[in-house]
Design a protein around this motif. Structure first.
Motif, PDB file in Angstrom:
ATOM      1  N   LEU A 136       1.066  -1.297  -0.292  1.00 44.96           N
ATOM      2  CA  LEU A 136      -0.061  -0.202   0.039  1.00 44.96           C
ATOM      3  C   LEU A 136       0.705   1.110  -0.067  1.00 44.96           C
ATOM      4  O   LEU A 136       1.507   1.728   0.795  1.00 44.96           O
ATOM      5  N   GLU A 137       0.529   2.267  -1.129  1.00 41.45           N
ATOM      6  CA  GLU A 137       1.573   3.747  -1.023  1.00 41.45           C
ATOM      7  C   GLU A 137       0.687   4.469   0.115  1.00 41.45           C
ATOM      8  O   GLU A 137      -0.321   4.244   0.092  1.00 41.45           O
ATOM      9  N   ASN A 138       1.015   5.395  -0.032  1.00 40.41           N
ATOM     10  CA  ASN A 138       0.762   6.925   0.025  1.00 40.41           C
ATOM     11  C   ASN A 138       0.471   6.162   1.435  1.00 40.41           C
ATOM     12  O   ASN A 138      -1.352   7.171   1.521  1.00 40.41           O
ATOM     13  N   VAL A 139       0.964   5.862   2.381  1.00 44.19           N
ATOM     14  CA  VAL A 139      -0.019   6.436   4.234  1.00 44.19           C
ATOM     15  C   VAL A 139      -0.059   6.869   4.598  1.00 44.19           C
ATOM     16  O   VAL A 139       1.270   7.265   4.879  1.00 44.19           O
ATOM     17  N   ILE A 154       1.897   5.261  10.849  1.00 43.98           N
ATOM     18  CA  ILE A 154       2.700   4.885  10.389  1.00 43.98           C
ATOM     19  C   ILE A 154       3.279   4.570  11.516  1.00 43.98           C
ATOM     20  O   ILE A 154       3.890   2.981  12.515  1.00 43.98           O
ATOM     21  N   ASN A 155       3.598   5.878  12.143  1.00 39.81           N
ATOM     22  CA  ASN A 155       4.170   5.785  13.092  1.00 39.81           C
ATOM     23  C   ASN A 155       3.057   5.216  14.907  1.00 39.81           C
ATOM     24  O   ASN A 155       3.604   4.786  15.068  1.00 39.81           O
ATOM     25  N   GLY A 186       5.108   5.285   3.327  1.00 43.16           N
ATOM     26  CA  GLY A 186       4.340   6.155   4.301  1.00 43.16           C
ATOM     27  C   GLY A 186       4.163   7.345   2.702  1.00 43.16           C
ATOM     28  O   GLY A 186       4.716   6.744   1.815  1.00 43.16           O
ATOM     29  N   ALA A 187       3.273   8.832   2.819  1.00 43.34           N
ATOM     30  CA  ALA A 187       2.735   9.318   1.621  1.00 43.34           C
ATOM     31  C   ALA A 187       3.701  10.376   1.212  1.00 43.34           C
ATOM     32  O   ALA A 187       4.452  10.394  -0.325  1.00 43.34           O
ATOM     33  N   SER A 188       4.781  10.840   2.067  1.00 43.00           N
ATOM     34  CA  SER A 188       5.518  11.831   1.655  1.00 43.00           C
ATOM     35  C   SER A 188       7.070  11.915   2.389  1.00 43.00           C
ATOM     36  O   SER A 188       8.545  12.363   1.694  1.00 43.00           O
ATOM     37  N   ASN A 189       7.758  10.245   2.599  1.00 44.87           N
ATOM     38  CA  ASN A 189       8.545   9.972   3.660  1.00 44.87           C
ATOM     39  C   ASN A 189       8.812   8.978   3.460  1.00 44.87           C
ATOM     40  O   ASN A 189       8.535   8.411   2.743  1.00 44.87           O
TER      41      ASN A 189
END
Length: 453
Positions: free
Chosen positions: A172-175, A180-181, A213-216
């Motif tokens: 799954l991308e862009n979570v 996630i944390n 993660g979506a941005s990192n």
């Protein structure tokens, strides 16, 4: 007139010996169509009826079935098959044809006698479609060269192998990084936190996920627990000092160690760690089971019987069991000889708490309180896989490992072998998990062979 037309629309299937040795119930799987068994097939089955291999059981099973179906009928005449909307069957004696396959191919063989039966039916049943059914590709090609329709036995065959290739794992991308944390910190998370309230994406039971993660660059390995509708974090934990080296290995080891998952299949090419992980996981859980069985089917090179090999039965079988012993030695050598873990493995083997045997030796046993690993499961038929699982008693876990594209058994392929059949039929069941290992971890040299040769 209508009855005659209905008869003409029914096909006649001529069965080769290979079909019956694959599935002794095959005669019942041709719907309303008629089935012919050449007498040569019965003669060949007579040679297979003694022994403990699967083909011996299939041979005896078919002979008993034919005897039950025939009852008071003379089987050289059409005899009804039991069941609604079923056709008829008969055994065909040696026919005399204008075309003789023995003469055409310049050799008298049983395969050619079976072809002669199909040729005779084409001559006598001119208004009906006659089809030879065989697991033997070469026999099908010979049939087609004689203008006989020929096909593989399709029952139990996987229609789309790519579907089972993608079973068990998703990315799954862009979570949301915060999600996630949160999963990192809490170890478990409600599925709604990832999928929202949408019902479009309902994960299958026991599916493994790589959440990115979506941005990192944040990512996490997770397991979907359908009973709790939650995601559980997966850590790369050790099993008897064996650590997973990639995400897929971590998924496989999680499934092996999860007490709620009773049936696991692990697919992958040589060197991906299938058997090693299964055995390490079994040793880690040794106190939960009475015994650990590690078995594999015996498939001799060039498909010659092991009787050709020198020595007693143990000497004959040892070469086939050595890869399993190699995995055990590799795990044992993670420790020093003075370590208790090293000695424990030796003691387990001596006390038969850990047993490595050919699969044929396990046949007929009740598997209660057993951790059972079946290696090279792609060389089993669907019926063999079903038989093994049906032997499972209380507190038994079964792991099947293999590569569905590396078949050593005649008449099996990637779509008809027992491992493919298992993955296709049992996926989505809450007691089952499947993982495909994709990356070779044996060595750089082994990876070169898998990727470039």
């Amino acid at each position: 007139m209508a009855k005659k037309a209905a008869t003409q629309s029914r096909k006649i299937f001529v069965l080769d010996t290979s079909v019956i040795l694959y599935d002794h119930q095959s005669i019942m799987n041709f719907a309303e169509h008629d089935v012919v068994i050449p007498i040569t097939v019965l003669e060949e089955l007579d040679q297979f009826k003694k022994g403990n291999d699967t083909r011996n059981f299939e041979s005896r099973g078919f002979i008993r079935l034919l005897d039950k179906l025939s009852e008071d009928h003379m089987i050289q005449h059409w005899t009804p098959l039991n069941g609604k909307n079923k056709g008829c069957f008969k055994v065909m004696m040696h026919p005399e044809n204008a075309l003789n396959a023995n003469e055409i191919f310049g050799e008298e063989k049983n395969d050619h006698k079976i072809l002669n039966a199909a040729l005779s039916l084409k001559q006598t049943e001119k208004n009906r479609k006659v089809i030879l059914v065989s697991k033997d590709i070469n026999l099908r090609l010979k049939a087609k060269s004689l203008d006989i329709l020929a096909e593989d036995y399709e029952t139990g065959k996987i229609k789309n192998i790519s579907e089972i290739e993608n079973t068990g794992k998703e990315t799954l991308e862009n979570v949301n990084p915060e999600t996630i944390n949160e999963l990192y910190e809490r170890n478990t998370l409600d599925a709604k936190a990832i999928f929202g309230r949408s019902k479009k994406h309902i994960p299958d039971n026991n599916t493994f996920y790589i959440l990115k993660g979506a941005s990192n660059n944040a990512s996490i390995l997770a397991f979907f627990n359908a009973s709790e509708n939650s995601f559980n974090k997966i850590s790369k934990s050790r099993a008897y000092n064996i650590s997973p080296k990639n995400a897929e290995q971590a998924f496989a080891l999680h499934a092996i160690l999860d007490p709620d998952i009773k049936l696991v299949s692990i697919q992958g090419v040589a060197g991906t760690g299938k058997t090693l992980l299964a055995l390490a996981g079994a040793l880690e859980q040794r106190s939960n089971f009475k015994q650990i069985f590690l078995a594999r089917p015996i498939v001799p090179l060039s498909n010659k019987d092991i009787g050709y090999l020198p020595g007693d039965i143990k000497s004959k079988l040892n070469p086939y069991m050595e890869p399993l012993w190699d995995n055990l030695k590799f795990i044992q050598n993670q420790y020093k000889e003075s370590d208790k873990e090293y000695q424990r493995i030796t003691d387990m083997v001596n006390q038969e708490k850990l047993v490595i045997q050919p699969l044929a030796y396990i046949r007929g046993r009740s598997l209660s309180n057993i951790f059972f690993i079946v290696d090279e499961a792609q060389n089993l038929t669907p019926h063999e896989v079903k038989t093994i699982i049906s032997r499972a008693g209380e507190n038994t876990k079964i792991i099947f490992t293999g590569d569905v594209f590396q078949i050593d058994t005649p008449y099996l392929d990637s779509q008809s072998n027992g491992l493919s059949y298992l993955i296709d039929r049992v996926r989505k069941h809450p007691l089952y998990a499947h993982i495909k290992l994709e990356k070779g971890e044996r060595s750089e040299l082994a990876n070169l062979a898998n990727e470039l040769l």
